[in-house]
Design a protein around this motif. Structure first.
Motif, PDB file in Angstrom:
ATOM      1  N   LEU A  20       0.806  -1.219   0.000  1.00 43.24           N
ATOM      2  CA  LEU A  20       0.000   0.000   0.000  1.00 43.24           C
ATOM      3  C   LEU A  20       0.841   1.273   0.000  1.00 43.24           C
ATOM      4  CD1 LEU A  20      -2.746  -1.105   2.562  1.00 43.24           C
ATOM      5  CD2 LEU A  20      -2.819  -1.223   0.064  1.00 43.24           C
ATOM      6  N   TYR A  21       2.129   1.147   0.328  1.00 38.72           N
ATOM      7  CA  TYR A  21       3.017   2.310   0.333  1.00 38.72           C
ATOM      8  C   TYR A  21       3.587   2.610  -1.055  1.00 38.72           C
ATOM      9  CZ  TYR A  21       2.962   2.002   5.438  1.00 38.72           C
ATOM     10  OH  TYR A  21       2.575   1.981   6.752  1.00 38.72           O
ATOM     11  N   ASP A  22       3.424   1.695  -1.977  1.00 40.01           N
ATOM     12  CA  ASP A  22       3.959   1.862  -3.331  1.00 40.01           C
ATOM     13  C   ASP A  22       2.831   1.571  -4.320  1.00 40.01           C
ATOM     14  OD1 ASP A  22       5.242   1.742  -5.779  1.00 40.01           O
ATOM     15  OD2 ASP A  22       6.999   0.665  -5.014  1.00 40.01           O
ATOM     16  N   ILE A  56      -3.961   3.225   7.596  1.00 48.05           N
ATOM     17  CA  ILE A  56      -2.543   3.060   7.887  1.00 48.05           C
ATOM     18  C   ILE A  56      -1.872   4.416   7.679  1.00 48.05           C
ATOM     19  CG2 ILE A  56      -0.411   1.866   7.264  1.00 48.05           C
ATOM     20  CD1 ILE A  56      -2.168  -0.347   6.075  1.00 48.05           C
ATOM     21  N   GLU A  57      -1.028   4.801   8.592  1.00 46.66           N
ATOM     22  CA  GLU A  57      -0.356   6.096   8.494  1.00 46.66           C
ATOM     23  C   GLU A  57       0.415   6.208   7.181  1.00 46.66           C
ATOM     24  OE1 GLU A  57       2.544   8.972  11.222  1.00 46.66           O
ATOM     25  OE2 GLU A  57       2.174   6.887  11.800  1.00 46.66           O
ATOM     26  N   ASN A  58       0.266   7.343   6.521  1.00 48.55           N
ATOM     27  CA  ASN A  58       0.967   7.653   5.264  1.00 48.55           C
ATOM     28  C   ASN A  58       0.523   6.794   4.081  1.00 48.55           C
ATOM     29  OD1 ASN A  58       2.587   9.652   6.546  1.00 48.55           O
ATOM     30  ND2 ASN A  58       3.986   8.051   7.269  1.00 48.55           N
ATOM     31  N   VAL A  59      -0.664   6.215   4.173  1.00 49.34           N
ATOM     32  CA  VAL A  59      -1.229   5.461   3.055  1.00 49.34           C
ATOM     33  C   VAL A  59      -2.468   6.193   2.553  1.00 49.34           C
ATOM     34  CG1 VAL A  59      -2.434   3.353   2.381  1.00 49.34           C
ATOM     35  CG2 VAL A  59      -0.321   3.204   3.708  1.00 49.34           C
ATOM     36  N   ASP A  60      -2.573   6.336   1.243  1.00 52.78           N
ATOM     37  CA  ASP A  60      -3.715   6.979   0.601  1.00 52.78           C
ATOM     38  C   ASP A  60      -4.767   5.908   0.301  1.00 52.78           C
ATOM     39  OD1 ASP A  60      -5.529   8.274  -1.022  1.00 52.78           O
ATOM     40  OD2 ASP A  60      -4.071   8.928  -2.517  1.00 52.78           O
ATOM     41  N   ASP A  61      -5.771   5.794   1.159  1.00 50.15           N
ATOM     42  CA  ASP A  61      -6.782   4.742   1.011  1.00 50.15           C
ATOM     43  C   ASP A  61      -7.536   4.859  -0.311  1.00 50.15           C
ATOM     44  OD1 ASP A  61      -6.324   3.508   3.524  1.00 50.15           O
ATOM     45  OD2 ASP A  61      -7.488   5.072   4.507  1.00 50.15           O
ATOM     46  N   ILE A  62      -7.917   6.071  -0.660  1.00 54.93           N
ATOM     47  CA  ILE A  62      -8.663   6.267  -1.909  1.00 54.93           C
ATOM     48  C   ILE A  62      -7.757   6.001  -3.100  1.00 54.93           C
ATOM     49  CG2 ILE A  62     -10.012   7.868  -3.295  1.00 54.93           C
ATOM     50  CD1 ILE A  62     -11.332   6.997  -0.657  1.00 54.93           C
ATOM     51  N   GLY A  63      -6.529   6.474  -3.038  1.00 53.69           N
ATOM     52  CA  GLY A  63      -5.580   6.223  -4.115  1.00 53.69           C
ATOM     53  C   GLY A  63      -5.345   4.739  -4.321  1.00 53.69           C
ATOM     54  N   ALA A  64      -5.175   3.995  -3.228  1.00 56.62           N
ATOM     55  CA  ALA A  64      -4.959   2.550  -3.332  1.00 56.62           C
ATOM     56  C   ALA A  64      -6.184   1.870  -3.926  1.00 56.62           C
ATOM     57  CB  ALA A  64      -4.635   1.972  -1.955  1.00 56.62           C
TER      58      ALA A  64
END
Length: 245
Positions: free
Chosen positions: A127-129, A156-164
């Motif tokens: 999810l970070y990449d 999750i901190e520093n994760v873009d939920d919508i982007g993922a």
């Protein structure tokens, strides 16, 4: 699409016999796993076992026959959807498992937070990449003979939920399975389910803290197309039948 109720995976627990016990409760999909299916994740699984956490302990050469055997246990007495949750550092092993005739859905695990798994770039590390998440999912979708689901963990901190979520949708996955974890609370984050639904068109399965009829209905009201349950199923009796929803 119609709503779907899913038995969510729990590593080291949800095998074929466990899933069979859930059939009377009205699930549309039963998910075995999660399984570690390549060299890197199998090695990580061994480390997790050594510190006392349950895991399936299966040699690489036995992965395919084991998954096929567990799926057959379910299919022998039920005509619903069998899904398998998989942790892998490469799409190839997931694609191979998708070719088993007993498997209807392969689920990419972008959810596991065990450090042994995330340190090798698997589980929620995906999810970070978002470029890697997109390419991984797209490659599985391109090669799979079954439908494809991706399970993620929200908030999750520093994760873009919508982007993922958009990346997974754009990669062609059939299902997005969201653990709507809300840190510090004992209930799901229904707002994140609502936001994802408003920003995507993918079939959305909501997970987290579904323990009774009310919490199941709240997840649907937030916009989920389907729901999944895990820990409540460890009790001798689930306190409601999914046909009541």
């Amino acid at each position: 699409m119609e709503s779907i109720e899913v038995l969510a995976p729990m590593a080291g627990i949800t095998d074929g016999n466990f899933c069979k016990k859930m059939i009377p409760y009205g699930f549309d999909m039963l998910t075995i796993g999660g399984y570690n299916v390549d060299d890197a994740t199998i090695a990580a699984g061994h480390s997790i076992i050594q510190r006392g956490r349950p895991e399936f302990n299966i040699k690489k050469e036995n992965i395919l026959p084991t998954i096929q055997e567990q799926a057959k246990i379910i299919k022998g007495s039920w005509d619903g959807i069998v899904s398998v949750n998989l942790r892998s550092t490469s799409p190839e092993t997931i694609i191979e498992i998708s070719k088993l005739p007993e498997i209807d859905v392969v689920e990419i695990n972008a959810h596991c937070r065990q450090p042994e798994i995330t340190e090798i770039g698997c589980g929620q590390a995906l999810l970070y990449d978002l470029d890697k998440l997109h390419d991984f999912t797209k490659n599985v979708v391109k090669g799979a003979k079954s439908k494809v689901s991706v399970k993620i963990r929200a908030n999750i901190e520093n994760v873009d939920d919508i982007g993922a979520s958009k990346v997974i949708e754009n990669a062609g996955a059939d299902y997005l399975h969201v653990d709507a974890m809300k840190p510090g609370y004992n209930h799901a984050d229904h707002d994140i389910i609502r936001f994802i639904k408003e920003n995507t068109e993918i079939f959305l399965i909501g997970n987290n803290s579904i323990r009774d009829l009310k919490s199941a209905q709240l997840m649907f009201s937030a916009g989920a197309d389907g729901i999944s349950m895990a820990r409540i199923t460890l009790k001798e009796n689930i306190p409601f039948n999914l046909g009541e929803i």
